[in-house]
Each structure stands twice: as C-alpha cells, then as structure tokens.
Design an enzyme around this catalytic site. Sequence first.
Site, mmCIF file in Angstrom:
data_model
loop_
_atom_site.group_PDB
_atom_site.id
_atom_site.type_symbol
_atom_site.label_atom_id
_atom_site.label_comp_id
_atom_site.label_asym_id
_atom_site.label_seq_id
_atom_site.Cartn_x
_atom_site.Cartn_y
_atom_site.Cartn_z
ATOM 1 N N SER A 74 0.864 -1.180 0.000
ATOM 2 C CA SER A 74 0.000 0.000 0.000
ATOM 3 C C SER A 74 0.898 1.227 0.000
ATOM 4 O O SER A 74 2.071 1.149 0.392
ATOM 5 C CB SER A 74 -0.874 0.001 1.261
ATOM 6 N N TYR B 45 -2.674 -1.486 10.401
ATOM 7 C CA TYR B 45 -2.589 -1.599 8.948
ATOM 8 C C TYR B 45 -1.235 -1.095 8.452
ATOM 9 O O TYR B 45 -0.564 -1.754 7.643
ATOM 10 C CB TYR B 45 -3.723 -0.802 8.307
#
Length: 257
Positions: A139, A152
């Site tokens: 990401s 995350y």
Amino acid sequence: MSLKGKTAIVTGSNSGIGLGVAREMARAGADVVLNSFTDRDEDHKLAEELAAEFGVSARYIQADMSKGADCRALIETAGRCDILVNNAGIQHVAPIEDFPVDKWDAIIAINLTSAFHTTAAALPMMRKAGWGRVINIASAHGLTASPYKSAYISAKHGIVGMTKTVALETAKEPITANAICPGYVLTPLVEAQIPDTAKKYDMTEEEVKEKVILERQPSKEFATVEQIGGTAVFLCSDAAVQITGTTISVDGGWTAL
C-alpha cells in the site's frame, strides 16, 4: 505476454483488488487459484466464470488467512505455485490507545503473517519448477503513514520489509519478489461508501471523491483493479527479470509528496 503453463495463487481474491489481479493473470493465460475465508457457491462460480471467459483452469480454495495452517494448506492443496500474490487484507481505524487488541492481532495475522506462511510454502515449489514470482500487495501506507491506522500501516511496512528479505534470499535464483503499493483503488467496497459519505458531509459524490477520499492522491483519480493487475502481470514478464526487492507505487503521486 503469455503466462500459459503458469499457476497463480491470489489470496483474498473473491472481490476487489484480488479478483482484479486474478482476472489479469487469467487474461495473460495463467491458471488461477482464487481464495477467501468463505466457502459459498458464488465463490466457486467466480472460478468457473474465469475459466470460461479466459480458457484457463481456475478454482476456488477456501482458506482463512488469519490461520497459519490454513495459509500453508492453501499452497499445498493447490499443488503448484509459480506466481504467489499475497493480497488478503483487512482494515480498522482507531486511535492507538483505543485500538482493540483483537483487531490489531487480526490485521497483523491477515495482512502480514499470512504472507510469511504462504511464501514459505510456495518457495520450494518455485525452486523445483525453476521459476517463480512473489508479488505482495502492500500500500502507499507501506511507505508512508496516516493517523489512526497503526495496525494496517505496521503490517504494510512489514510486508515491504519481508519482500526485500525474500528477494535477497532468492537473488541468485530465477525467482523475484516485489511489492505493489496502491493508493486509493476504486473497488466495489470503496464505491459503495461514496453515497453515504456524500450525505454525511453534505457534498456531491464528485466532491467526496476529490476532497475527502482522494485528498492525498495528487492525480485526484482512483487507480483501478485492472491497473493493479496489469502491474502484477508486468512483474511476471521477461522485462522484469532484474526487478526484485523493490516497490512499485500505483498511487497517483501520493508518495511523491
């Protein structure tokens, strides 16, 4: 390019980015293994539809990516893994002092630890076949951070680090390991959130996209699942033989800021 004769396993692939990557792998001729934690008729139907559309072998294997034994069993049940795409992931947003411990544990397990287990199981198959590609879907948050996403961001930074380690351990072999770092991608889940967000902020849907969701994405455009899939296919090409241990950002300029 053609990936005919190769088998691609994509974790978390019954929707969103994972399904988009699986479709592009199948379009390039690879046989595909879809995966998620559910075991519904529609999951198996997705595989049947991919097989019919692209003329490849496709099947769905249920495995819970929060469980190490399931992760390894997915690879073993597939029986072959030339291309491993570690995509499975979940998210939770909360200040760190309020972050639920069970959510932290689940995010680290699914977003990071699962990739350790699947990679450990897949590398011997790749070595035996004399060719392999490990592609981790990280990401923009694997390269930068935002508040309230501690688990995350920790997991995605970890995925980037593990990618580099796998690349170094396989550097003298015909195996590469790389991470794709998407920014905001227009998945069905994101698309479904736009109308509710527009009502919440009394904005038009276009304003929500530009000023809220894509605030940090300079292009002000979503990446698409097809673009992420196309990047993954490129990493399997002959042009990418010497690309290993690195990240490819598909984020509209987010990490250039």
